[in-house]
Write a protein that holds these residues in place. Structure first.
Motif, PDB file in Angstrom:
ATOM      1  N   UNK A 174       0.835  -1.199   0.000  1.00  0.00           N
ATOM      2  CA  UNK A 174       0.000   0.000   0.000  1.00  0.00           C
ATOM      3  C   UNK A 174       0.878   1.261   0.000  1.00  0.00           C
ATOM      4  N   UNK A 175       0.333   2.350  -0.488  1.00  0.00           N
ATOM      5  CA  UNK A 175       1.103   3.600  -0.483  1.00  0.00           C
ATOM      6  C   UNK A 175       1.075   4.187   0.935  1.00  0.00           C
ATOM      7  N   UNK A 176       2.061   4.984   1.241  1.00  0.00           N
ATOM      8  CA  UNK A 176       2.083   5.628   2.563  1.00  0.00           C
ATOM      9  C   UNK A 176       0.836   6.513   2.777  1.00  0.00           C
ATOM     10  N   UNK A 177       0.476   7.352   1.789  1.00  0.00           N
ATOM     11  CA  UNK A 177      -0.735   8.159   2.016  1.00  0.00           C
ATOM     12  C   UNK A 177      -1.968   7.274   2.214  1.00  0.00           C
ATOM     13  N   UNK A 178      -2.028   6.155   1.486  1.00  0.00           N
ATOM     14  CA  UNK A 178      -3.165   5.239   1.619  1.00  0.00           C
ATOM     15  C   UNK A 178      -3.246   4.679   3.036  1.00  0.00           C
ATOM     16  N   UNK A 179      -2.072   4.345   3.548  1.00  0.00           N
ATOM     17  CA  UNK A 179      -1.994   3.787   4.893  1.00  0.00           C
ATOM     18  C   UNK A 179      -2.417   4.806   5.954  1.00  0.00           C
ATOM     19  N   UNK A 180      -1.907   6.021   5.810  1.00  0.00           N
ATOM     20  CA  UNK A 180      -2.239   7.075   6.773  1.00  0.00           C
ATOM     21  C   UNK A 180      -3.729   7.404   6.713  1.00  0.00           C
ATOM     22  N   UNK A 181      -4.264   7.333   5.531  1.00  0.00           N
ATOM     23  CA  UNK A 181      -5.675   7.604   5.343  1.00  0.00           C
ATOM     24  C   UNK A 181      -6.504   6.579   6.115  1.00  0.00           C
ATOM     25  N   UNK A 182      -6.096   5.328   5.997  1.00  0.00           N
ATOM     26  CA  UNK A 182      -6.795   4.262   6.716  1.00  0.00           C
ATOM     27  C   UNK A 182      -6.735   4.482   8.221  1.00  0.00           C
ATOM     28  N   UNK A 183      -5.536   4.823   8.674  1.00  0.00           N
ATOM     29  CA  UNK A 183      -5.364   5.079  10.108  1.00  0.00           C
ATOM     30  C   UNK A 183      -6.284   6.202  10.567  1.00  0.00           C
ATOM     31  N   UNK A 184      -6.306   7.278   9.800  1.00  0.00           N
ATOM     32  CA  UNK A 184      -7.118   8.430  10.184  1.00  0.00           C
ATOM     33  C   UNK A 184      -8.595   8.068  10.174  1.00  0.00           C
ATOM     34  N   UNK A 185      -8.985   7.249   9.227  1.00  0.00           N
ATOM     35  CA  UNK A 185     -10.382   6.849   9.136  1.00  0.00           C
ATOM     36  C   UNK A 185     -10.790   6.074  10.392  1.00  0.00           C
ATOM     37  N   UNK A 186      -9.936   5.114  10.766  1.00  0.00           N
ATOM     38  CA  UNK A 186     -10.220   4.326  11.965  1.00  0.00           C
ATOM     39  C   UNK A 186     -10.277   5.238  13.189  1.00  0.00           C
ATOM     40  N   UNK A 187      -9.307   6.132  13.279  1.00  0.00           N
ATOM     41  CA  UNK A 187      -9.230   7.006  14.445  1.00  0.00           C
ATOM     42  C   UNK A 187     -10.428   7.950  14.500  1.00  0.00           C
ATOM     43  N   UNK A 188     -10.894   8.393  13.348  1.00  0.00           N
ATOM     44  CA  UNK A 188     -12.054   9.295  13.329  1.00  0.00           C
ATOM     45  C   UNK A 188     -13.289   8.590  13.869  1.00  0.00           C
ATOM     46  N   UNK A 189     -13.400   7.303  13.522  1.00  0.00           N
ATOM     47  CA  UNK A 189     -14.531   6.522  14.034  1.00  0.00           C
ATOM     48  C   UNK A 189     -14.534   6.464  15.550  1.00  0.00           C
ATOM     49  N   UNK A 190     -13.320   6.350  16.105  1.00  0.00           N
ATOM     50  CA  UNK A 190     -13.203   6.313  17.561  1.00  0.00           C
ATOM     51  C   UNK A 190     -13.479   7.689  18.146  1.00  0.00           C
ATOM     52  N   UNK A 205     -15.083  10.328  16.832  1.00  0.00           N
ATOM     53  CA  UNK A 205     -16.415  10.890  16.585  1.00  0.00           C
ATOM     54  C   UNK A 205     -17.407   9.780  16.232  1.00  0.00           C
ATOM     55  N   UNK A 206     -17.723   8.955  17.201  1.00  0.00           N
ATOM     56  CA  UNK A 206     -18.581   7.815  16.878  1.00  0.00           C
ATOM     57  C   UNK A 206     -19.937   8.280  16.347  1.00  0.00           C
ATOM     58  N   UNK A 207     -20.417   7.563  15.361  1.00  0.00           N
ATOM     59  CA  UNK A 207     -21.748   7.865  14.829  1.00  0.00           C
ATOM     60  C   UNK A 207     -21.804   9.028  13.865  1.00  0.00           C
ATOM     61  N   UNK A 208     -20.685   9.713  13.694  1.00  0.00           N
ATOM     62  CA  UNK A 208     -20.732  10.904  12.838  1.00  0.00           C
ATOM     63  C   UNK A 208     -19.976  10.715  11.533  1.00  0.00           C
ATOM     64  N   UNK A 209     -19.324   9.568  11.416  1.00  0.00           N
ATOM     65  CA  UNK A 209     -18.397   9.444  10.298  1.00  0.00           C
ATOM     66  C   UNK A 209     -19.057   9.004   8.996  1.00  0.00           C
ATOM     67  N   UNK A 210     -20.321   8.631   9.061  1.00  0.00           N
ATOM     68  CA  UNK A 210     -20.982   8.173   7.838  1.00  0.00           C
ATOM     69  C   UNK A 210     -20.982   9.252   6.759  1.00  0.00           C
ATOM     70  N   UNK A 211     -21.113  10.508   7.213  1.00  0.00           N
ATOM     71  CA  UNK A 211     -21.207  11.602   6.218  1.00  0.00           C
ATOM     72  C   UNK A 211     -19.838  12.062   5.719  1.00  0.00           C
ATOM     73  N   UNK A 212     -18.778  11.529   6.319  1.00  0.00           N
ATOM     74  CA  UNK A 212     -17.451  12.046   5.962  1.00  0.00           C
ATOM     75  C   UNK A 212     -17.030  11.563   4.575  1.00  0.00           C
ATOM     76  N   UNK A 213     -16.867  12.505   3.679  1.00  0.00           N
ATOM     77  CA  UNK A 213     -16.496  12.160   2.307  1.00  0.00           C
ATOM     78  C   UNK A 213     -15.013  11.810   2.249  1.00  0.00           C
ATOM     79  N   UNK A 214     -14.624  10.937   1.319  1.00  0.00           N
ATOM     80  CA  UNK A 214     -13.229  10.507   1.242  1.00  0.00           C
ATOM     81  C   UNK A 214     -12.244  11.674   1.090  1.00  0.00           C
ATOM     82  N   UNK A 215     -12.682  12.740   0.404  1.00  0.00           N
ATOM     83  CA  UNK A 215     -11.718  13.837   0.188  1.00  0.00           C
ATOM     84  C   UNK A 215     -11.399  14.590   1.489  1.00  0.00           C
ATOM     85  N   UNK A 216     -12.237  14.389   2.536  1.00  0.00           N
ATOM     86  CA  UNK A 216     -11.928  15.010   3.827  1.00  0.00           C
ATOM     87  C   UNK A 216     -10.707  14.357   4.460  1.00  0.00           C
ATOM     88  N   UNK A 217     -10.417  13.147   3.980  1.00  0.00           N
ATOM     89  CA  UNK A 217      -9.329  12.384   4.598  1.00  0.00           C
ATOM     90  C   UNK A 217      -8.033  12.497   3.798  1.00  0.00           C
TER      91      UNK A 217
END
Ligand code: ARG
Length: 588
Positions: A1-17, A19-31
């Motif tokens: 995987x690319x480094x940005x791809x990896x960091x993106x995944x990490x941030x996505x997981x962390x955002x779920x923790x 801001x629980x329940x709020x991440x459904x609306x988060x568009x990929x470009x926010x990450x």
């Protein structure tokens, strides 16, 4: 995987923790993860907190803080990241762990695809490029199309897609009527089964003469029109002459393709000719055509001229003849429906942009393709200019022949090599000049953003310093010589699980850049911009020299680790140059 791809995944997981329940609306470009603008800020940056602020009704800095605490609880964060820091209004700066970079580097070193992952489902890609016109000289525009198209072909193939490189040569049309009528009078031998050789230059002059006669002589005009009909009806003699005309042109193009080492599948306009009448008939029946001044046209929303009048796309002219657009519409449909292309890329000069915009819109309107499934791109490029900022011409005002241009580049490359090293081994200089000259022409084209015009200068393209082919070749050659000096078999070294250790800032920074190859390839394919790869290789070569200046390789206590780092750079340089259509040299 690319480094940005990896960091993106990490941030996505962390955002779920965080801001629980709020991440459904988060568009990929926010990450979005971008490269740090300067090394002192770390390696990557997350700048989505500002965009998220509106959505989460919270100020960006506090979002960044919560995100960072959540990141800190993840095991992966500790494995990949050495340092995280909030900066400015709410950026998060990431510095990757050198051990993690080294590990990625070691994996890349053993991967023939250098970390570039195969697509889950390879796409069938058609690239339409080069595409010169029969009985005319190829011009610099065709050179650009050939060089850019070939590089895109190589990049997408390397990524694992199935690419069909099509040469859509202009080998059909009413102009063949006058050409055949003219040649029949000036060179009747052409009708023989094996006519004597004719140079493309002669054919071009016949073409010009035939045009003149067509405009001036009504009797000739009549016979030219009869020839068109004969050719359309597949009359033996006319067809044979047409084939000879094509063969003469094809031979001249082939010399250029051989020099450039480009392979294409010829699928000229004549191939689609039988599809044109049925297409127009079908469209007429379905009522989508408008007759305007006797011509059959399609009108499309949003295409108007300066006076605000709608622009027609003419599919059949008043005289019954078909247009460039008719062939392109039939070709597009054929490529989608028969060839089953998932992606069509057409590389031509920017002057044809409007034509392709209208074409794609017409095809969409006619439901010839499903935009959700098939991607279609016109890849436009700018002009090639001489040092006066004008179109390249010979002294006599003719446009410069490509073959002369390439030959001159090779000659000048030889002079340059001799200037550089007066005792260059005579037995090797011919081949080196050939490689350097052609590399220089290709690289000077590919290294500038394709949409801009560029100035063609032998002097500039053959420089050994700066963003040039020679500079890249030289970096690669230098690594070869380091390896030779170290007197160690690299394959041996690769065979042993020698670990790479990145400690010195110059080592870390170089190692990181080597691992970014995969990101760059993804970007190139996304934007269809080979200059992204050229820029990257240039930065890599520069960074390599910097590293070599700071860190001793041969005889140092870290010799093996550093030799492997050098090898990883060499692999990327080698592969990267190949993807740009350049040929690496082992010695210079
Ligand atoms: N023959 C055209 C030219 O010389 C380029 C053709 C590009 N491809 C296409 N499908 N229209 O400008």
């Amino acid at each position: 995987m690319t480094f940005p791809g990896l960091l993106k995944q990490l941030c996505e997981t962390a955002l779920n923790t965080a801001f629980p329940g709020k991440t459904a609306e988060i568009a990929p470009e926010f990450l979005e993860i971008t490269e740090a603008t300067q090394e002192k800020y770390g390696h990557y940056q997350f700048n989505g907190a500002m965009k998220l602020s509106k959505l989460l009704h919270e100020n960006p800095r506090s979002i960044a803080e919560k995100l960072m605490s959540a990141l800190n609880t993840l095991a992966a964060t500790n494995a990949f990241i050495a340092k995280m820091e909030i900066a400015g209004p709410g950026f998060i700066n990431f510095t990757l762990d050198p051990t993690f970079i080294a590990k990625t580097l070691a994996e890349q070193l053993h991967d023939p695809y250098l970390g570039v992952e195969k697509p889950a489902k390879p796409l069938k890609v058609i690239i339409d490029f080069s595409s010169p016109n029969i009985a005319k000289e190829m011009h610099v525009g065709h050179l650009r199309s050939t060089i850019i198209g070939d590089s895109l072909r190589k990049i997408l193939t390397f990524m694992g897609h199935e690419v069909l490189p099509l040469n859509h040569i202009g080998d059909w049309g009413t102009q063949f009527g006058m050409l055949i009528a003219h040649i029949k009078t000036v060179f009747p031998e052409i009708a023989q089964a094996n006519p004597p050789d004719v140079a493309l230059g002669t054919l071009v002059s016949w073409y010009k003469a035939s045009k003149k006669r067509f405009d001036e002589d009504p009797i000739f005009k009549k016979s030219a029109q009869q020839e068109v009909v004969a050719l359309q009806q597949g009359e033996e003699n006319s067809k044979r002459i047409w084939e000879h005309i094509c063969a003469i042109s094809r031979k001249a193009y082939q010399t250029i393709y051989d020099l450039l080492e480009v392979q294409l599948i010829e699928r000229g306009e004549s191939f689609y000719n039988p599809l044109l009448k049925p297409l127009v008939d079908e469209l007429e029946k379905s009522g989508v055509l408008t007759i305007s001044d006797g011509a059959k046209c399609i009108y499309l929303e949003g295409f108007t001229n300066r006076e605000g009048e709608k622009l027609p796309m003419i599919l059949q002219k008043t005289d019954g003849g078909y247009n460039y657009a008719t062939t392109d519409l039939a070709a597009l449909r054929h490529r989608v429906q028969i060839e089953k292309a998932d992606w069509i890329i057409i590389v031509t000069d920017a002057g044809q942009s409007l034509h392709f915009q209208m074409l794609f819109e017409a095809a969409r309107k006619l439901a010839f393709y499903d935009p959700a499934r098939v991607r279609i791109n016109h890849v436009p490029f700018g002009l090639v200019l001489n040092s006066d900022g004008k179109k390249i011409k010979t002294r006599s005002g003719e446009s410069e022949r490509l073959i002369d241009l390439l030959q001159t580049a090779i000659e000048q490359a030889q002079q340059k090599l001799l200037e550089h090293n007066p005792s260059y081994p005579p037995e090797a200089i011919g081949e080196a000049a050939h490689i350097l000259g052609l590399n220089a022409v290709k690289y000077s084209d590919l290294s500038c953003h394709r949409a801009s015009d560029y100035i063609f200068s032998y002097e500039k393209m053959l420089k050994f310093e700066g963003n040039t082919a020679a500079f890249l070749l030289y970096a690669y050659v230098r690594i070869q010589s380091i390896q030779r000096k170290a007197n160690l078999d690299i394959t041996d070294l690769l065979g042993h699980p020698t670990s790479i250790v990145l400690e010195d800032p110059a080592e870390i920074s170089l190692g990181l850049l080597v691992c970014q190859f995969r990101t760059v390839i993804e970007q190139c394919a996304k934007e269809l911009l080979p200059n992204r790869l050229a820029d990257y290789l240039y930065r890599l070569a520069e960074k390599f020299h910097l590293f070599f200046h700071h860190c001793r390789v041969e005889g140092s206590s870290k010799q093996n680790s550093r030799l492997l780092l050098c090898e990883a750079v060499a692999q990327v340089l080698h592969q990267g140059m190949r993807l740009l259509g350049l040929q690496p040299l082992d010695k210079m």
